[in-house]
Design a protein around this motif. Sequence first.
Motif, PDB file in Angstrom:
ATOM      1  N   PRO A 133    -111.870  18.623 -34.112  1.00 53.65           N
ATOM      2  CA  PRO A 133    -112.602  17.536 -33.442  1.00 53.65           C
ATOM      3  C   PRO A 133    -111.979  16.185 -33.790  1.00 53.65           C
ATOM      4  N   PRO A 134    -111.741  15.327 -32.788  1.00 56.05           N
ATOM      5  CA  PRO A 134    -110.987  14.095 -33.033  1.00 56.05           C
ATOM      6  C   PRO A 134    -111.583  13.245 -34.143  1.00 56.05           C
ATOM      7  N   GLU A 135    -112.933  13.237 -34.266  1.00 56.46           N
ATOM      8  CA  GLU A 135    -113.472  12.346 -35.292  1.00 56.46           C
ATOM      9  C   GLU A 135    -113.181  12.904 -36.692  1.00 56.46           C
ATOM     10  N   LEU A 136    -112.773  14.174 -36.776  1.00 53.00           N
ATOM     11  CA  LEU A 136    -112.434  14.733 -38.087  1.00 53.00           C
ATOM     12  C   LEU A 136    -110.943  14.697 -38.366  1.00 53.00           C
ATOM     13  N   VAL A 137    -110.146  14.305 -37.348  1.00 51.61           N
ATOM     14  CA  VAL A 137    -108.696  14.365 -37.536  1.00 51.61           C
ATOM     15  C   VAL A 137    -108.225  13.511 -38.717  1.00 51.61           C
ATOM     16  N   PRO A 138    -108.722  12.260 -38.857  1.00 46.22           N
ATOM     17  CA  PRO A 138    -108.270  11.473 -40.016  1.00 46.22           C
ATOM     18  C   PRO A 138    -108.563  12.201 -41.315  1.00 46.22           C
ATOM     19  N   PHE A 139    -109.673  12.920 -41.318  1.00 49.95           N
ATOM     20  CA  PHE A 139    -110.067  13.683 -42.491  1.00 49.95           C
ATOM     21  C   PHE A 139    -109.012  14.744 -42.819  1.00 49.95           C
ATOM     22  N   ALA A 140    -108.519  15.416 -41.752  1.00 48.45           N
ATOM     23  CA  ALA A 140    -107.532  16.476 -41.981  1.00 48.45           C
ATOM     24  C   ALA A 140    -106.183  15.902 -42.366  1.00 48.45           C
ATOM     25  N   THR A 141    -105.774  14.823 -41.678  1.00 53.87           N
ATOM     26  CA  THR A 141    -104.403  14.358 -41.867  1.00 53.87           C
ATOM     27  C   THR A 141    -104.219  13.677 -43.196  1.00 53.87           C
ATOM     28  N   ILE A 142    -105.070  12.710 -43.493  1.00 53.80           N
ATOM     29  CA  ILE A 142    -104.861  11.990 -44.737  1.00 53.80           C
ATOM     30  C   ILE A 142    -105.984  12.306 -45.708  1.00 53.80           C
ATOM     31  N   GLY A 143    -107.180  12.562 -45.177  1.00 53.71           N
ATOM     32  CA  GLY A 143    -108.314  12.805 -46.057  1.00 53.71           C
ATOM     33  C   GLY A 143    -108.079  13.960 -46.999  1.00 53.71           C
ATOM     34  N   VAL A 144    -107.806  15.146 -46.442  1.00 57.12           N
ATOM     35  CA  VAL A 144    -107.645  16.320 -47.300  1.00 57.12           C
ATOM     36  C   VAL A 144    -106.445  16.158 -48.238  1.00 57.12           C
ATOM     37  N   PRO A 145    -105.283  15.747 -47.726  1.00 58.77           N
ATOM     38  CA  PRO A 145    -104.167  15.554 -48.662  1.00 58.77           C
ATOM     39  C   PRO A 145    -104.450  14.499 -49.733  1.00 58.77           C
ATOM     40  N   THR A 146    -105.161  13.410 -49.356  1.00 62.10           N
ATOM     41  CA  THR A 146    -105.444  12.391 -50.371  1.00 62.10           C
ATOM     42  C   THR A 146    -106.345  12.952 -51.455  1.00 62.10           C
ATOM     43  N   VAL A 147    -107.393  13.658 -51.018  1.00 64.89           N
ATOM     44  CA  VAL A 147    -108.295  14.242 -52.010  1.00 64.89           C
ATOM     45  C   VAL A 147    -107.527  15.220 -52.895  1.00 64.89           C
ATOM     46  N   ALA A 148    -106.652  16.030 -52.264  1.00 67.01           N
ATOM     47  CA  ALA A 148    -105.875  16.998 -53.049  1.00 67.01           C
ATOM     48  C   ALA A 148    -104.995  16.274 -54.061  1.00 67.01           C
ATOM     49  N   MET A 149    -104.374  15.158 -53.637  1.00 66.77           N
ATOM     50  CA  MET A 149    -103.516  14.400 -54.532  1.00 66.77           C
ATOM     51  C   MET A 149    -104.309  13.831 -55.702  1.00 66.77           C
ATOM     52  N   ILE A 150    -105.502  13.275 -55.382  1.00 66.04           N
ATOM     53  CA  ILE A 150    -106.299  12.691 -56.464  1.00 66.04           C
ATOM     54  C   ILE A 150    -106.721  13.778 -57.448  1.00 66.04           C
ATOM     55  N   LEU A 151    -107.124  14.942 -56.892  1.00 68.14           N
ATOM     56  CA  LEU A 151    -107.506  16.043 -57.782  1.00 68.14           C
ATOM     57  C   LEU A 151    -106.339  16.457 -58.655  1.00 68.14           C
ATOM     58  N   LEU A 152    -105.129  16.436 -58.084  1.00 71.21           N
ATOM     59  CA  LEU A 152    -103.941  16.834 -58.824  1.00 71.21           C
ATOM     60  C   LEU A 152    -103.635  15.827 -59.931  1.00 71.21           C
ATOM     61  N   PHE A 153    -103.724  14.533 -59.560  1.00 76.44           N
ATOM     62  CA  PHE A 153    -103.450  13.474 -60.529  1.00 76.44           C
ATOM     63  C   PHE A 153    -104.382  13.586 -61.730  1.00 76.44           C
ATOM     64  N   LEU A 154    -105.662  13.786 -61.426  1.00 75.21           N
ATOM     65  CA  LEU A 154    -106.667  13.674 -62.483  1.00 75.21           C
ATOM     66  C   LEU A 154    -106.900  14.992 -63.213  1.00 75.21           C
ATOM     67  N   LEU A 155    -106.165  16.041 -62.831  1.00 78.83           N
ATOM     68  CA  LEU A 155    -106.399  17.359 -63.420  1.00 78.83           C
ATOM     69  C   LEU A 155    -106.564  17.330 -64.936  1.00 78.83           C
ATOM     70  N   PRO A 156    -105.653  16.686 -65.689  1.00 78.34           N
ATOM     71  CA  PRO A 156    -105.814  16.750 -67.142  1.00 78.34           C
ATOM     72  C   PRO A 156    -107.065  16.037 -67.628  1.00 78.34           C
ATOM     73  N   PHE A 157    -107.670  15.190 -66.760  1.00 78.91           N
ATOM     74  CA  PHE A 157    -108.817  14.415 -67.233  1.00 78.91           C
ATOM     75  C   PHE A 157    -110.150  15.082 -66.935  1.00 78.91           C
ATOM     76  N   TYR A 158    -110.203  15.940 -65.898  1.00 79.38           N
ATOM     77  CA  TYR A 158    -111.488  16.635 -65.712  1.00 79.38           C
ATOM     78  C   TYR A 158    -111.444  18.066 -66.228  1.00 79.38           C
ATOM     79  N   ASP A 159    -110.241  18.632 -66.421  1.00 78.53           N
ATOM     80  CA  ASP A 159    -110.179  19.958 -67.037  1.00 78.53           C
ATOM     81  C   ASP A 159    -110.030  19.759 -68.533  1.00 78.53           C
ATOM     82  N   ARG A 160    -111.150  19.733 -69.244  1.00 77.54           N
ATOM     83  CA  ARG A 160    -111.095  19.393 -70.665  1.00 77.54           C
ATOM     84  C   ARG A 160    -111.248  20.625 -71.550  1.00 77.54           C
ATOM     85  N   ASN A 161    -111.105  21.783 -70.953  1.00 80.38           N
ATOM     86  CA  ASN A 161    -111.205  23.023 -71.691  1.00 80.38           C
ATOM     87  C   ASN A 161    -109.985  23.173 -72.600  1.00 80.38           C
TER      88      ASN A 161
END
Lengths: 268, 250
Positions: free
Chosen positions: B84-112
Amino acid sequence: MPKLKVPSPPAPLQPKPKRPGKKTGPEGPVEHGHEATASTIGWIDERTSLSGAGRWMMFRKVPKGTNWFYTLGSATMFAFLSQAVTGVVLAMYYEPEPTRAYESIRRINNEVFLGELVHAMHKWGSTVMVILIFLHMGRTFFFGAYKYPRELNWVIGVVLLILTMTMSFTGYLLPFDQRSYWASIVGVNINGTGPLVGPYLSDFLRAGPYFGATTLSRFYAIHMMAVPGAIAALIGFHLYLVAKLGTTAPPWIRAEAPEATREEKVAA
Amino acid sequence: MNKQEKERYLREYGILKAQGKPFFPYAVAKDGAMAILVMVVILAMAIILGAELGPKADPTSTTYTPRPEWYFFFLFELLKVIKPPELVPFATIGVPTVAMILLFLLPFYDRNPERRPERRPIATTAGILTIAAMGYLTYLGAAAGPPTEIDIPVPANVKAQGPAAVADFEAGAQVVAQSGCAACHKFGENGNDGPGPELTEIGQRLPAPAIERTLLNPTAPMPSYAGVQQDSPEQFAQMVTFLSELKAEE
Ligand code: HEM
């Protein structure tokens, strides 16, 4: 001033003591060679004090159990070096001009000595580097190597990953054939749909609202100057931290108590 | 990790490191062997696969396939999954951006403090699922080569207009097929279902002028075809005619 503690070379590499009763001074070509090397290194070291750093980097210990998975990082670096060398050769012939880019690559392929080989090595080297960087990242992830005290090295690694993907994206346009041209238009448009910075990012990449002559030179400048410089600098910092903190031991290896303490336990 | 766990780790690591071997020459030998292997693989790929150029880039030509380098396929496929067009920004940059942020912060939220993969089931499962998803999307992208053929039977009302209209329709179908539209749109049995909407019955939804406007001034990520209109107005007109005739069979 306290002296930096640096490890010494492993035993087989250390100079052997002279047998008693032998003449002092070098004997035979091999020893003369050693002597010359040592005095050259000594000359440089007297002026730079670099040998401590070299020993710190090269003779540091890698923990027990280090295996082949630990070569993936240096393999990535090696692929990057190969890209740098082949890239410099290509830059000698490439012209970042929409009207001439395609012809200059065609000339590299058809006329320049070994040109197609260098071009192909650069093209496929990018695939190899991307695969290796993902494998290296997978290794550090599954070994838990991003945990204390190596968090910062992981963060630098993610930046390196993004920069590597930027290299592939900007490099793809440069041959300026149909596929690379239209794929880059679509790619830039995809960037443009992003939230907030999206439209600015795609305008920046295109150097304006339309794909034009400056777009190619902009991609070229990003691809061959800005990003490689940043990657090289960050690899340097990444490796400094690797040497400073030491590489992890594989997570399933447990430390045995050293000899001395074990005997104490037996006695107790 | 709390202070005690950090100290325990450093102590244990210190012992393991002291029991290890010097980097030079032991690790360097392995790294060197790996470097030679990397070089051999790059050379072999370069010699076997070569570096062929396609036809020269031409903003006015319509024969192209907007195909990215294979390691971007998964992003392109993501666009198809989320349509759906209103979700396209979410797919193109949204999902990759969230994935990147999760990747960046991995050592900070995985404290096991645990490091063995089999004792961190959540992290290990998440890692394997991510790899599987990226692998699957890459495979989809590789398998769905952008088709360059569109077989749509000539509609009855075009046939009724005489042979000139039929020829125009067929020419238009060919232009559209060669223009790589099928990389993003579905036409009957041909083409990819996404990121663009299905065009099998586009004539029903949009009149010819609106289709023309879309081609000249599309919403991203669809590229603009203004260059085609300037340099080959005839082909451009055929394309628009073809699209406007795509209607549901009554
Ligand atoms: C240009 C790309 C890169 C180069 C040249 C590079 C190079 C290296 C090298 C030579 C090592 C030493 C240990 C080994 O080889 O495994 C290392 C360790 C490490 N790298 Fe990278 N790396 C790169 C990208 C990355 C990425 C993308 C990540 C993760 C996001 C990452 C995270 C780490 C971590 C956490 C360590 C410490 C591992 C340990 O101590 O066991 N690196 N890197």
